[in-house]
Design an enzyme around this catalytic site. Sequence first.
Site, PDB file in Angstrom:
ATOM      1  N   HIS A 158     -36.268 -91.286 -29.246  1.00 21.23           N
ATOM      2  CA  HIS A 158     -36.119 -90.742 -27.896  1.00 21.23           C
ATOM      3  C   HIS A 158     -37.073 -89.558 -27.752  1.00 21.23           C
ATOM      4  O   HIS A 158     -37.026 -88.612 -28.531  1.00 21.23           O
ATOM      5  CB  HIS A 158     -34.684 -90.290 -27.655  1.00 21.23           C
ATOM      6  CG  HIS A 158     -34.487 -89.586 -26.348  1.00 21.23           C
ATOM      7  ND1 HIS A 158     -34.614 -90.229 -25.135  1.00 21.23           N
ATOM      8  CD2 HIS A 158     -34.197 -88.300 -26.063  1.00 21.23           C
ATOM      9  CE1 HIS A 158     -34.391 -89.367 -24.162  1.00 21.23           C
ATOM     10  NE2 HIS A 158     -34.138 -88.186 -24.695  1.00 21.23           N
ATOM     11  N   GLY A 211     -36.274 -83.522 -28.223  1.00 21.79           N
ATOM     12  CA  GLY A 211     -35.279 -82.554 -27.781  1.00 21.79           C
ATOM     13  C   GLY A 211     -34.123 -83.263 -27.117  1.00 21.79           C
ATOM     14  O   GLY A 211     -34.200 -84.456 -26.799  1.00 21.79           O
ATOM     15  N   GLU A 212     -33.051 -82.535 -26.895  1.00 26.32           N
ATOM     16  CA  GLU A 212     -31.863 -83.136 -26.307  1.00 26.32           C
ATOM     17  C   GLU A 212     -32.127 -83.621 -24.889  1.00 26.32           C
ATOM     18  O   GLU A 212     -33.059 -83.161 -24.213  1.00 26.32           O
ATOM     19  CB  GLU A 212     -30.714 -82.126 -26.295  1.00 26.32           C
ATOM     20  CG  GLU A 212     -30.996 -80.899 -25.433  1.00 26.32           C
ATOM     21  CD  GLU A 212     -29.900 -79.866 -25.522  1.00 26.32           C
ATOM     22  OE1 GLU A 212     -29.263 -79.594 -24.479  1.00 26.32           O
ATOM     23  OE2 GLU A 212     -29.676 -79.338 -26.628  1.00 26.32           O
ATOM     24  N   SER A 213     -31.315 -84.572 -24.458  1.00 30.02           N
ATOM     25  CA  SER A 213     -31.476 -85.135 -23.114  1.00 30.02           C
ATOM     26  C   SER A 213     -31.277 -84.055 -22.056  1.00 30.02           C
ATOM     27  O   SER A 213     -30.367 -83.243 -22.138  1.00 30.02           O
ATOM     28  CB  SER A 213     -30.461 -86.265 -22.914  1.00 30.02           C
ATOM     29  OG  SER A 213     -30.611 -86.854 -21.649  1.00 30.02           O
ATOM     30  N   GLY A 214     -32.186 -84.046 -21.068  1.00 29.99           N
ATOM     31  CA  GLY A 214     -32.085 -83.097 -19.969  1.00 29.99           C
ATOM     32  C   GLY A 214     -32.734 -81.753 -20.226  1.00 29.99           C
ATOM     33  O   GLY A 214     -32.655 -80.852 -19.389  1.00 29.99           O
ATOM     34  N   GLY A 220     -35.916 -81.166 -20.387  1.00 28.66           N
ATOM     35  CA  GLY A 220     -37.131 -81.015 -19.590  1.00 28.66           C
ATOM     36  C   GLY A 220     -38.375 -81.632 -20.200  1.00 28.66           C
ATOM     37  O   GLY A 220     -39.492 -81.227 -19.865  1.00 28.66           O
ATOM     38  N   LYS A 221     -38.206 -82.623 -21.066  1.00 33.13           N
ATOM     39  CA  LYS A 221     -39.373 -83.257 -21.707  1.00 33.13           C
ATOM     40  C   LYS A 221     -40.268 -83.952 -20.683  1.00 33.13           C
ATOM     41  O   LYS A 221     -41.492 -83.802 -20.704  1.00 33.13           O
ATOM     42  CB  LYS A 221     -38.911 -84.264 -22.765  1.00 33.13           C
ATOM     43  CG  LYS A 221     -38.103 -83.660 -23.902  1.00 33.13           C
ATOM     44  CD  LYS A 221     -37.750 -84.684 -24.956  1.00 33.13           C
ATOM     45  CE  LYS A 221     -36.789 -85.737 -24.436  1.00 33.13           C
ATOM     46  NZ  LYS A 221     -35.466 -85.184 -24.069  1.00 33.13           N
ATOM     47  N   SER A 222     -39.651 -84.724 -19.783  1.00 27.12           N
ATOM     48  CA  SER A 222     -40.444 -85.476 -18.803  1.00 27.12           C
ATOM     49  C   SER A 222     -41.115 -84.537 -17.804  1.00 27.12           C
ATOM     50  O   SER A 222     -42.256 -84.774 -17.393  1.00 27.12           O
ATOM     51  CB  SER A 222     -39.553 -86.483 -18.073  1.00 27.12           C
ATOM     52  OG  SER A 222     -39.049 -87.453 -18.969  1.00 27.12           O
ATOM     53  N   ASP A 234     -39.458 -91.607 -22.724  1.00 24.11           N
ATOM     54  CA  ASP A 234     -38.057 -91.910 -23.045  1.00 24.11           C
ATOM     55  C   ASP A 234     -37.908 -92.651 -24.366  1.00 24.11           C
ATOM     56  O   ASP A 234     -37.396 -92.108 -25.328  1.00 24.11           O
ATOM     57  CB  ASP A 234     -37.394 -92.696 -21.906  1.00 24.11           C
ATOM     58  CG  ASP A 234     -35.885 -92.697 -22.044  1.00 24.11           C
ATOM     59  OD1 ASP A 234     -35.343 -91.688 -22.518  1.00 24.11           O
ATOM     60  OD2 ASP A 234     -35.258 -93.696 -21.683  1.00 24.11           O
ATOM     61  N   GLU A 254     -39.788 -91.099 -15.986  1.00 23.53           N
ATOM     62  CA  GLU A 254     -38.622 -90.765 -15.170  1.00 23.53           C
ATOM     63  C   GLU A 254     -38.427 -89.257 -15.162  1.00 23.53           C
ATOM     64  O   GLU A 254     -38.323 -88.630 -16.227  1.00 23.53           O
ATOM     65  CB  GLU A 254     -37.356 -91.425 -15.726  1.00 23.53           C
ATOM     66  CG  GLU A 254     -36.149 -91.232 -14.828  1.00 23.53           C
ATOM     67  CD  GLU A 254     -34.850 -91.051 -15.589  1.00 23.53           C
ATOM     68  OE1 GLU A 254     -33.875 -90.619 -14.952  1.00 23.53           O
ATOM     69  OE2 GLU A 254     -34.813 -91.311 -16.801  1.00 23.53           O
ATOM     70  N   ARG A 298     -41.386 -65.859 -36.847  1.00 25.62           N
ATOM     71  CA  ARG A 298     -42.354 -65.528 -35.796  1.00 25.62           C
ATOM     72  C   ARG A 298     -43.799 -65.685 -36.256  1.00 25.62           C
ATOM     73  O   ARG A 298     -44.687 -65.920 -35.444  1.00 25.62           O
ATOM     74  CB  ARG A 298     -42.104 -64.092 -35.303  1.00 25.62           C
ATOM     75  CG  ARG A 298     -40.739 -63.921 -34.643  1.00 25.62           C
ATOM     76  CD  ARG A 298     -40.538 -62.524 -34.133  1.00 25.62           C
ATOM     77  NE  ARG A 298     -41.500 -62.175 -33.110  1.00 25.62           N
ATOM     78  CZ  ARG A 298     -41.522 -60.988 -32.484  1.00 25.62           C
ATOM     79  NH1 ARG A 298     -40.633 -60.077 -32.800  1.00 25.62           N
ATOM     80  NH2 ARG A 298     -42.434 -60.737 -31.576  1.00 25.62           N
TER      81      ARG A 298
END
Length: 215
Positions: free
Chosen positions: A61, A76-79, A81-83, A100, A125, A168
């Site tokens: 994913h 990263g987790e769904s939602g 902001g990857k797309s 996706d 998407e 850092r």
Amino acid sequence: FQQPRTALIVVSDGMDIPDNLHAIANESSMPLIVSKLPAPELIYHLQFYLARALSPRSSMHGVLLSVMGHGVLLTGESGIGKSELALELISKGHHLVADDAVTLRRTSPEHLEGYCNPKFSHFIEVRGLGILNICEMFGKSATRLTKRVELIVNLQRMDPEHLNDMDRLHQQQKTRKILGIAIPEITVPVMPGRNLSVLIEAAVRNQILASRGYN
């Protein structure tokens, strides 16, 4: 022709097939193919094709992009902001490979190649906008069919306390193993006010320098 492990017979150099060989192939229902290519060139093409066709595969994913010619896999987790981040990078002239569901295959002992299911290629998407056709919006040059994965960027939400605990100076290079191949991985904190597309471009430039031996 009678061996159970034999898949087909290929004749090179455009040679004529004797009638008795043709008859044996028909009797055993064995595919018999003639190629005009010289044997060394034919072997090279078959090795290249079979290495890709029979390579180990996996699915992840994320979003795969070509950023300055460098294959970058956003995870990263769904939602998170990857797309949306991918759309911003595409608008800056970079290229979409897969959104996706990214299919990965090991094409050599050191190379991991990513691509998209042909049914979903050129599409992305974005929450609030739906499914966008990148090819129609930005032109065919905005997409790529396949790309070697050279960097993984893990987007992660962080509060100020966790942010202060990060390395850092980036003294340790982290990697993630996929299909037995170690891919460099960095974690980019997602917080309000951070310009993630600029950070991704800087990370790619830094990775290019690292691949040339610069620390």
